[in-house]
Design a protein around this motif. Structure first.
Motif, short mmCIF file in Angstrom:
data_model
loop_
_atom_site.label_atom_id
_atom_site.label_comp_id
_atom_site.label_asym_id
_atom_site.label_seq_id
_atom_site.Cartn_x
_atom_site.Cartn_y
_atom_site.Cartn_z
N ASP A 104 0.82 -1.21 0.00
CA ASP A 104 0.00 0.00 0.00
C ASP A 104 0.85 1.26 0.00
OD1 ASP A 104 -2.33 -1.50 -0.03
OD2 ASP A 104 -2.71 -1.29 2.12
N ARG A 105 2.11 1.17 0.43
CA ARG A 105 3.00 2.33 0.44
C ARG A 105 3.78 2.48 -0.87
NH1 ARG A 105 3.95 0.30 5.68
NH2 ARG A 105 5.99 -0.47 5.11
N ALA A 150 2.80 1.03 -4.05
CA ALA A 150 2.00 0.81 -5.27
C ALA A 150 0.54 1.13 -4.93
CB ALA A 150 2.13 -0.64 -5.74
N ARG A 151 -0.30 1.03 -5.94
CA ARG A 151 -1.73 1.23 -5.68
C ARG A 151 -2.50 -0.04 -6.00
NH1 ARG A 151 -4.54 1.78 -10.28
NH2 ARG A 151 -3.34 2.38 -12.11
N LYS A 152 -3.45 -0.33 -5.18
CA LYS A 152 -4.31 -1.50 -5.36
C LYS A 152 -5.28 -1.23 -6.50
CE LYS A 152 -7.83 -4.04 -2.88
NZ LYS A 152 -8.70 -3.96 -1.72
N THR A 153 -5.48 -2.23 -7.35
CA THR A 153 -6.43 -2.09 -8.45
C THR A 153 -7.74 -2.80 -8.10
OG1 THR A 153 -5.82 -4.11 -9.64
CG2 THR A 153 -4.49 -2.12 -10.08
#
Length: 146
Positions: free
Chosen positions: A133-134, A136-139
């Motif tokens: 979560d720090r 990258a971004r969750k899809t």
């Protein structure tokens, strides 16, 4: 504890890698055939192409790995980078090993002009997801498989 060193695997890393590989497979409750493990290790050492891998070394011992591929895309001109396996030993967690491996992979993806870097993890993998979560971004995508 010293800084994390990220590098490619060498033959003398085999024992450390096997232990980590077994830990990774145990974590995901899966069994990998010996011949598949042997083939993977041979490919990692060959330097001839995919999968690519990084080893994370801490205090002279390999404590983590990242295995990854570059894959063409139907919607991007440049390849995408798929991080298939990422693992750090229990003792090494919290020392920046996972972040260092991901940052090394990001740098390699940039050198290959990759359109994106992506990976999968189990929804219940809370410890790893704190790092993810720090960095990258969750899809919104959901994985299906046969």
């Amino acid at each position: 504890m010293s800084a994390v060193i990220i590098r490619r695997f060498v033959a003398s890393d085999h024992t450390d890698w096997i232990g980590l590989w077994q830990g990774y497979n145990d974590f995901y409750r899966r069994t990998v055939e010996d011949r598949t493990t042997e083939r993977l290790w041979g490919l990692l050492l060959s330097g001839a192409g995919e999968p690519f891998a990084y080893a994370a070394e801490l205090d002279g011992k390999v404590v983590g790995f990242a295995h990854y591929y570059f894959t063409p895309s139907t919607s991007d001109w440049t390849p995408r980078c798929f991080l298939q396996d990422l693992f750090a030993s229990t003792a090494a967690r919290g020392h920046g090993v996972g972040r260092a491996l991901i940052e090394a992979l990001y740098a390699d993806a940039d050198r290959h002009d990759a359109a994106q870097v992506f990976w999968l993890t189990e929804d219940s993998n809370a410890t790893a997801r704190q790092l993810y979560d720090r960095v990258a971004r969750k899809t919104a995508f959901i994985k299906y498989q046969r």
